[in-house]
Design a protein around this motif. Structure first.
Motif: not given
Length: 357
Positions: A61-86
């Motif tokens: 297309t020759g029409g206008p368009f956009g691109v969406n970006l995800f912002m970086p996320q802070p490292a707030l996750a609890d590793p032990s909670a992630v391991e329990v979910y694993r």
């Protein structure tokens, strides 16, 4: 619409950037050609992958368009909670005969590299999810001639985006399918989102920049409602998800109107961040136990979701959908936008007839 938005699209319709494959070049090009503003979803892609899709879209297309970006996320996750979910997901891994992913794969989604590409070879519009860029970044895009839109879920976030120099805000109501684009992931705020019409009104009274409204919009009459509430344009995602140009998995498309899936729910089950999707077995069994850990949980479950899709099992897939999913219409993009505009004009005419003289 504001003059800048008018330059980007003939109609006040924006196609939501749905990460995961739905919002590819074919869908964005079809929307642009039909008079809306199409968007590529760069989330979960490499910087090179994003750029290759941009080049492909420019060929379509020759029409206008956009691109969406995800912002970086802070490292707030609890590793032990992630391991329990694993450990909780071990049965899913055995069932689908696929290993769980590495939760520490990436926290910034290649953000800096993608920004560098978009500044070096500018596109008409760039939007941001999960936060607001710095003023320096937004100023750099302004100098490059790129229109910037920051997705927000509150009046406070909208005000911060305006202060940072965004050209517009995309106001996301709690009805929206996919991830809630809160700038701060607070588990205490789960299930407390604001409906779109109330939110648009609050934001309109808070900021002076243009507003794009999104969340559960499926009909032209709903577009008329958000315009009346103060929005300059409407962003639709689920409405386009079922179109033939959409890159969504066939099972996902079919599930949107399947009576088996009766409701949607905000869940952290697949990604560790609140996202609205159709309630299936995976959401019911794992949603209550999923930790606030994005993108760790996303990477943990990626293989499971892919294996479920390959096995033809919609009960194990992330079926993102807005609250209006049962109103989805399986039409080509051009026909859908034409119908939406007819409905919008009819709704506006009806309102005009009812207005006191």
């Amino acid at each position: 619409m504001s003059s800048a938005l008018t330059d980007l699209c003939r109609y006040p319709i924006v196609q939501a950037p749905m990460a995961g494959g739905a919002s590819g070049p074919q869908l964005a090009a079809a929307v642009a050609d039909a008079g809306g503003l199409g968007f590529l979803a760069a989330g979960y892609k490499t910087a090179d992958g994003m750029y290759n899709e941009i080049k492909q879209l420019r060929r379509l297309t020759g029409g206008p368009f956009g691109v969406n970006l995800f912002m970086p996320q802070p490292a707030l996750a609890d590793p032990s909670a992630v391991e329990v979910y694993r450990h909780q997901l071990a049965g899913e891994a055995a069932w689908y005969e696929t290993p769980l992913g590495d939760p520490d794969s990436s926290g910034d989604d290649g953000y800096e590299a993608k920004v560098a590409i978009l500044l070096d070879d500018p596109v008409p519009a760039v939007s941001f999810t999960f936060g607001c860029p710095t003023r320096d970044t937004l100023d750099a895009f302004a100098k490059a001639g790129t229109y910037t839109i920051v997705t927000v879920t509150s009046a406070e976030e909208a005000q911060a985006a305006q202060w940072a120099g965004a050209d517009a805000v995309c106001v996301q109501g709690v009805e929206a399918g996919g991830h809630q684009s809160t700038h701060r992931d607070d588990p205490q705020a789960d299930h407390t989102g604001t409906g779109l019409l109330s939110l648009v009104t609050q934001v309109r009274e808070t900021v002076q920049i243009p507003i794009v409204a999104t969340g559960g919009l499926m009909r032209g009459s709903q577009i008329a409602a958000v315009l009346a509430a103060g929005a300059d344009a409407a962003q639709l995602g689920t409405a386009f998800l079922i179109c033939p140009e959409s890159g969504a998995h066939l099972l996902h498309k079919q599930a949107l109107t399947n009576p088996l899936f009766v409701r949607t729910e905000l869940t952290r089950a697949f990604s560790g961040r609140p996202a609205r999707g159709l309630v299936n077995r995976f959401v019911r069994e794992h949603g209550p136990y999923a930790p606030a850990a994005y993108p760790q949980v996303h990477y943990l479950t990626t293989g499971l979701r892919q294996a479920a899709a390959k096995a033809g099992d919609a009960q194990g897939m992330a079926l993102w959908a807005g609250q209006g999913h049962r109103m989805a219409r399986e039409l080509p993009v051009g026909e859908l936008i034409e119908l939406l505009i007819d409905e919008l004009e009819a709704a506006l005419a009806a309102l005009s007839m009812r207005s006191p003289r």
